[in-house]
Scaffold this active site. Structure first.
Site, short mmCIF file in Angstrom:
data_model
loop_
_atom_site.label_atom_id
_atom_site.label_comp_id
_atom_site.label_asym_id
_atom_site.label_seq_id
_atom_site.Cartn_x
_atom_site.Cartn_y
_atom_site.Cartn_z
N GLU A 1 5.45 12.22 -43.60
CA GLU A 1 4.14 12.83 -42.93
C GLU A 1 3.35 13.42 -44.29
OE1 GLU A 1 6.94 15.36 -40.53
OE2 GLU A 1 5.74 17.01 -41.24
N CYS B 1 -2.35 17.25 -48.15
CA CYS B 1 -0.87 17.64 -48.30
C CYS B 1 0.30 16.25 -48.23
CB CYS B 1 -0.51 18.72 -47.47
SG CYS B 1 1.25 19.11 -47.65
N CYS C 1 14.95 15.60 -47.81
CA CYS C 1 14.91 16.32 -48.86
C CYS C 1 16.40 16.66 -49.13
CB CYS C 1 14.21 17.64 -48.82
SG CYS C 1 14.10 19.03 -50.17
N CYS D 1 16.77 24.31 -48.19
CA CYS D 1 16.31 25.80 -47.95
C CYS D 1 16.38 25.77 -46.58
CB CYS D 1 14.70 25.64 -48.32
SG CYS D 1 14.43 25.46 -50.15
N CYS E 1 13.67 25.36 -43.74
CA CYS E 1 12.64 24.27 -43.67
C CYS E 1 13.15 23.17 -43.01
CB CYS E 1 12.60 23.94 -45.29
SG CYS E 1 11.52 22.44 -45.65
N CYS F 1 6.48 21.82 -42.61
CA CYS F 1 7.33 20.82 -43.28
C CYS F 1 8.29 19.96 -42.59
CB CYS F 1 7.80 21.40 -44.64
SG CYS F 1 6.66 21.62 -45.83
#
Ligand code: SAH
Length: 357
Positions: A94, A107, A114, A118, A121, A335
């Protein structure tokens, strides 16, 4: 695995060498580079000043990356658009398009998923699938430019993924993006955000680029930071502050600290005091982000008054601080939220629509 070379990830010099080996003159490389990075062609077929025979040869020899929009969501609040793009292997990433007074900002994502973990997130919930290539990062911007018909002036690498975990590709991407023969975006208008992989930050400093480095700090002590971000088990805040200072010394660029405010976790007066102590000795800017709650975790936002008080406290000590405007909250703004929802819907269309309705 496709063994064809990815032509849009080559810089002009590399492209010249490639095309020369096919018996083409150097100016062909310049023409083709312009088709790819200025005219934003979607295929070799659009390159009408190159012979049909040569274009066919290129198709045989090279891969031409082109992301495909599969979903576009527009915020009714602020016009922010969120794009979900499909890559050639079927993965999706995205990107977000935002309009500000000073220009249009995109962005982008730097990885599919990932592995940084975190806690707040959504991008990291299913781990890392793979790195994005330089051309796949560029193409998010190119596709948005084609779709919106507007020039992009700012690029932030703050979507899904940890850019310092995909270092070589990010560096190549940054050079292509800011190349005067390409889209020619000013380095000063590019921001790369990292959760804090110290050796890579040091390496980036040594590149002496004029981009802004943003550090996702989010906590002022190692103990608190470890509760939010597993990477804090690897690198201490002391090491982070040292490398931030080094980045400033090498580049002259002020660092940005991102600080996502999580209600009752990192938003107390004590936190503000500690943040001041960290920020004061450095040339930095602090960007406060009201945490965007994701349904998989029970973090809550600090209330507006609280956020403002936190900001005032920093300002009273002459710290340069802003509160990030919440763009596109109504369109899975945080995100990784849109990609995650899309993937879940593909796997289980019935289950999800029930949950949402
Ligand atoms: N991997 C990079 C880029 C990621 S996202 C990094 O860690 O910096 C950009 C910023 O948004 C980071 O500061 C990240 O910690 C923050 N972020 C991610 N999810 C968030 C959420 N739900 N609410 C608030 N901030 C979030």
């Amino acid at each position: 695995m496709d063994s064809k070379k990815d032509i849009k990830s080559l810089n002009l010099e590399e492209l010249k060498t490639e095309l020369e080996s096919m018996g083409e003159k150097a100016f062909r490389a310049k023409q083709m580079y312009e088709w790819m990075h200025v005219k934003l062609a979607r295929s070799f077929d659009e390159m009408t000043n190159l012979s049909a025979k040569f274009r066919e040869q290129c198709k045989e020899k090279y891969e031409y990356t082109c992301v495909k929009p599969v979903r576009i969501q527009e915020s009714k609040i602020d016009g922010t658009k969120k794009f979900l793009f499909e890559l050639s292997d079927g993965n999706v990433v995205e990107s977000v398009w935002m309009q500000y007074k000073h220009g249009n900002s995109v962005c982008i994502s730097s990885q599919v998923g990932c592995r940084m973990g975190c806690r707040f997130c959504a991008s990291t919930l299913d781990g890392l699938e793979r790195n994005l290539t330089p051309s796949e990062m560029l193409d998010q911007i190119y596709a948005i430019t084609r779709l919106t018909q507007e020039r992009v002036s700012n690029v932030v690498v703050m979507g899904t993924g940890e850019p310092m975990d995909n270092y070589d590709n990010i560096l190549k991407f940054l050079h292509l993006l800011t190349d005067e023969n390409g889209l020619n975006i000013s380095q000063r208008n590019v921001t790369v955000s990292t959760c804090g992989i110290v050796p890579r930050m040091r390496q980036l400093a040594d590149e002496k680029l004029q981009i802004t480095l943003a550090l996702s700090l989010h906590a002022t002590t190692d103990e608190k930071r470890r509760k939010l971000m597993p990477i804090a088990n690897r690198y201490s805040i002391k090491e982070l502050m040292e490398v931030c200072r080094y980045y400033f010394e090498q580049t002259g660029r002020r660092i940005t600290f991102e600080y996502s405010l999580v209600g009752g976790v990192n938003d107390t007066e004590e936190d503000a005091k500690e943040l001041i102590a960290l920020a004061k000795p450095l040339c930095c800017h602090i960007n406060l982000i009201p945490v965007n709650p994701i349904k998989e975790r029970d973090f809550v936002q600090s209330d507006t008054g609280h956020i403002q008080a936190f900001k005032n406290k920093l300002e009273s000590k002459k710290i340069h601080v802003t509160i990030r405007r919440e763009m596109g909250r109504d369109i899975d703004g945080a995100c990784g939220q849109l990609r995650r929802r899309h993937t879940q819907e593909m796997q289980n269309p019935d289950g999800l629509s029930q949950e949402e309705n």
